[in-house]
Design a protein around this motif. Structure first.
Motif, PDB file in Angstrom:
ATOM      1  N   ARG A  12      15.776  57.126   6.389  1.00 11.28           N
ATOM      2  CA  ARG A  12      15.701  58.420   5.706  1.00 11.28           C
ATOM      3  C   ARG A  12      16.658  58.440   4.515  1.00 11.28           C
ATOM      4  N   LYS A  29      15.217  56.496   1.661  1.00  9.15           N
ATOM      5  CA  LYS A  29      14.145  57.262   1.005  1.00  9.15           C
ATOM      6  C   LYS A  29      14.743  58.289   0.040  1.00  9.15           C
ATOM      7  N   ARG A  30      15.768  58.985   0.498  1.00  6.87           N
ATOM      8  CA  ARG A  30      16.407  59.986  -0.375  1.00  6.87           C
ATOM      9  C   ARG A  30      17.051  59.332  -1.595  1.00  6.87           C
ATOM     10  N   LYS A  31      17.680  58.185  -1.382  1.00  5.57           N
ATOM     11  CA  LYS A  31      18.280  57.461  -2.506  1.00  5.57           C
ATOM     12  C   LYS A  31      17.202  57.035  -3.503  1.00  5.57           C
ATOM     13  N   ALA A  32      16.054  56.631  -2.994  1.00  5.95           N
ATOM     14  CA  ALA A  32      14.954  56.231  -3.870  1.00  5.95           C
ATOM     15  C   ALA A  32      14.475  57.420  -4.702  1.00  5.95           C
ATOM     16  N   GLU A  33      14.385  58.571  -4.072  1.00  8.36           N
ATOM     17  CA  GLU A  33      13.931  59.771  -4.793  1.00  8.36           C
ATOM     18  C   GLU A  33      14.921  60.199  -5.869  1.00  8.36           C
ATOM     19  N   LYS A  34      16.211  59.962  -5.625  1.00  5.82           N
ATOM     20  CA  LYS A  34      17.252  60.362  -6.574  1.00  5.82           C
ATOM     21  C   LYS A  34      17.607  59.244  -7.560  1.00  5.82           C
ATOM     22  N   HIS A  35      16.897  58.112  -7.460  1.00  2.82           N
ATOM     23  CA  HIS A  35      17.138  56.950  -8.325  1.00  2.82           C
ATOM     24  C   HIS A  35      18.578  56.450  -8.204  1.00  2.82           C
ATOM     25  N   ARG A  92      20.119  51.697  -3.664  1.00  5.93           N
ATOM     26  CA  ARG A  92      19.394  51.702  -2.391  1.00  5.93           C
ATOM     27  C   ARG A  92      20.058  50.858  -1.334  1.00  5.93           C
ATOM     28  N   HIS A 101       7.825  56.061   3.782  1.00  5.21           N
ATOM     29  CA  HIS A 101       8.777  55.173   3.119  1.00  5.21           C
ATOM     30  C   HIS A 101       8.474  53.720   3.451  1.00  5.21           C
TER      31      HIS A 101
END
Length: 85
Positions: free
Chosen positions: A17, A20-26, A29, A56
């Protein structure tokens, strides 16, 4: 053993999770190696649930294949352990 699996699967769910959040916030990772290592050491169910719930890594074929190999290895290990112990 039950408590270990409970904790490792919860941890696995949380780091998938978080990735996934890190990916959304660029943001930077969590490496695939670390995600797969947690899965290998017992966090498969938590990882799978996170992959499905958060959508994800499910479209990345190479990751899904590696994850599938881990699941296969675990199934074979459980089979051998149950039948030869």
């Amino acid at each position: 053993m039950f408590y270990f699996l409970l904790v490792i699967n919860f941890f696995s769910f949380i780091i998938y999770r978080a990735d996934k959040r890190k990916a959304e916030k660029h943001e930077r990772r969590i490496s695939e190696k670390k995600l797969l290592a947690v899965s290998l050491f017992g966090g498969t169910l938590g990882a799978f649930l996170a992959m499905v719930i958060f959508r994800h890594k499910i479209s990345k074929t190479s990751f899904v294949l590696k994850f599938g190999c881990i699941v296969l290895i675990q199934v074979v290990f459980i089979y051998l352990f149950e039948n030869y112990s």
